[in-house]
Write an enzyme that holds these catalytic residues in place. Sequence first.
Site, short mmCIF file in Angstrom:
data_model
loop_
_atom_site.label_atom_id
_atom_site.label_comp_id
_atom_site.label_asym_id
_atom_site.label_seq_id
_atom_site.Cartn_x
_atom_site.Cartn_y
_atom_site.Cartn_z
N HIS A 79 1.04 -1.75 0.04
CA HIS A 79 0.10 0.31 0.13
C HIS A 79 1.03 1.69 -0.18
O HIS A 79 0.15 2.61 0.57
CB HIS A 79 -0.95 0.70 0.99
CG HIS A 79 -2.24 -1.01 1.04
ND1 HIS A 79 -1.46 -2.49 2.00
CD2 HIS A 79 -3.12 -1.06 0.61
CE1 HIS A 79 -2.22 -2.76 2.14
NE2 HIS A 79 -3.67 -2.74 0.67
N GLY B 281 -4.90 11.45 4.33
CA GLY B 281 -6.12 12.66 4.03
C GLY B 281 -7.11 12.12 2.94
O GLY B 281 -8.29 13.12 2.83
N GLY C 209 -8.51 10.24 2.20
CA GLY C 209 -9.01 8.58 2.63
C GLY C 209 -10.37 9.28 3.26
O GLY C 209 -11.81 9.50 4.01
N ARG D 72 -0.29 0.10 10.44
CA ARG D 72 1.04 0.34 9.22
C ARG D 72 1.67 0.95 10.31
O ARG D 72 2.92 0.60 9.03
CB ARG D 72 0.35 1.00 7.66
CG ARG D 72 -0.57 0.04 7.76
CD ARG D 72 -0.96 1.06 6.05
NE ARG D 72 -2.63 -0.25 5.99
CZ ARG D 72 -3.12 0.00 4.40
NH1 ARG D 72 -2.31 2.02 4.00
NH2 ARG D 72 -3.84 -0.16 4.65
#
Length: 588
Positions: free
Chosen positions: A217, A403, A405, A542
């Site tokens: 990701h 940001g 999302g 994460r």
Amino acid sequence: MAFLDHDPETFAAAATAGFVAAHGDLVRQVPGGVVRTTRSEADEVALVIGGGSGHFPAFGGLVGPGLAHGAVLGNIFASPSAHQVADVARIAEQGRGVLLSYGNYAGDVLQFNAAADRLRQSGIPVRSVAVTDDIYSAPAEEAHKRRGIAGDLVVFKVAGAAAAAGDDLDAVARVAEAANAATRSLGVAFSGCTLPGADQPLFRVPQGRMAVGLGIHGEPGIDEVDVPTARGLAELLVDRLLGEVPGGGDPRGRRVVVILNGLGSFKYEEMYVVHDEVRRVLAARGIEIADAKVGEFCTSFEMSGMSLTLFWPDEELESLWRAPARSAAYVQDGTPVAQHAVDLSEQRLAALDEHVSLPVAAEESRAYVPLVQSALAELSRTVDSHVDELGRIDAIAGDGDHGLGMQRGAHAALAAARSADGNAAGAGTVLRLAADAWADEAGGTSGALWGLILRSLADAVGDASAPSAEAVRRGVRDACDQVMTQGGAREGDKTMVDALAPFANALEGAAALPLAEAWREAADAARASAEATAAMLPRLGRARTHGAKSLGTPDPGAVSFALIVNALADLFAASLPVPAVSDAIVTA
């Protein structure tokens, strides 16, 4: 992407539409993702997989006979919502239960677990298996915290084969868990990936260097080394994976399935060169290759890199791995179980929509709908104003999409709230519509958590009367409790909770004050607490994988929460009490 000018708001939906148009013989688009167009004569346990878009062929490309029955497709690098997961599962299920499987990321875990609860409540048996194959994302003693990368393919393939063989739900879940436990992966990259619509990659690798232990990701590598030769790369990958052989002991004489996975722009020819060296290294270590796959199975847009997966099957798992399968992106030789076309109109599509007609609300509650809409508009403006900065601080130890999302979720929540105009909706219903829209459109961890926050406020405020200050405080406390329960975070973990919990505590502590004044005090506490996260080491999410890289940078989730509640403090100071309406929201 790096080459075409894409609108990030519509990219995932456009990609799904194009995929379905190209593979209509195998998949059909449904709310939330895709499902098979065919089914076997005998009912099967439904395997439903999923995650964010941007990883093709994971996840839609692995739907077909012998593999998954459906795939839930979230937005770019963002988990799908619980509502979307439940919708796809209800369409795919055949009366024998559903196995949900996905990569072990916080947002996916939150959303798939919430969907599992909804499905069970509607009478559908459910089991879940999160894939945890990435050895660099957590030590062996904390394997449950590891990310899922290309090992997804192993778990999905084995589970799909067991379902096709007619196994029951417990048996399908058992072999999926066994496959996960027998799988280890490690990835490397020579460049980062670029999100659609962006002009910069999420991370950069210096010329002549190679990142080791990256995520899919946009998470940067955990280590960095000089670019090796093909032989050197094979030795690095194999030796580090052999440092943790499932079951322990000497691996010599054991059989292994090799999967060399391209991350997006690594040429097949070069992967084959590396695979030949991997074969030689394994042979030198006395390990027999039972099967090998070289290709793209779990990508990250145009990232230049690859991952090596070693799957150590027993006889049962190897048989399931070799069972026939056919999907848009994966074919295993053999004849899959006979299939026949299915008309999805027969599957009660109309029953998917969980939203019923809007409940009748008291006039006192309806009078506060404009304030709720104004609050969501101010929230949306605040996120828009800080979207780049939120992305920047998220990219330091995460994937850089916080940001974007938040922006997707805030815009969707506002649109849903405004859509209630003229429908006699109360304040609670409008907040509930906003909560569902945020979770559906944003996806990811922040989407799940903000959905919980808004839904908790909705439940506390309700539609039966004007919202009281006590109800607002109760809703905030419930929201904090729900976020900590569902997300597993506590204060000190360097997450949103580090701003949310102080906010909830301060709001309760100022109960004697009018709500606007109490909210201001609580917002100040949230701001100070969010700033204090800069000195913390992350223990969840994460960013945890990158540890010290985040020191000196505050947590983006805590920052965005503090920005929002401070902006709302200004709005409430100017708006409360609402003219010509009971002052119930101003006083306890």
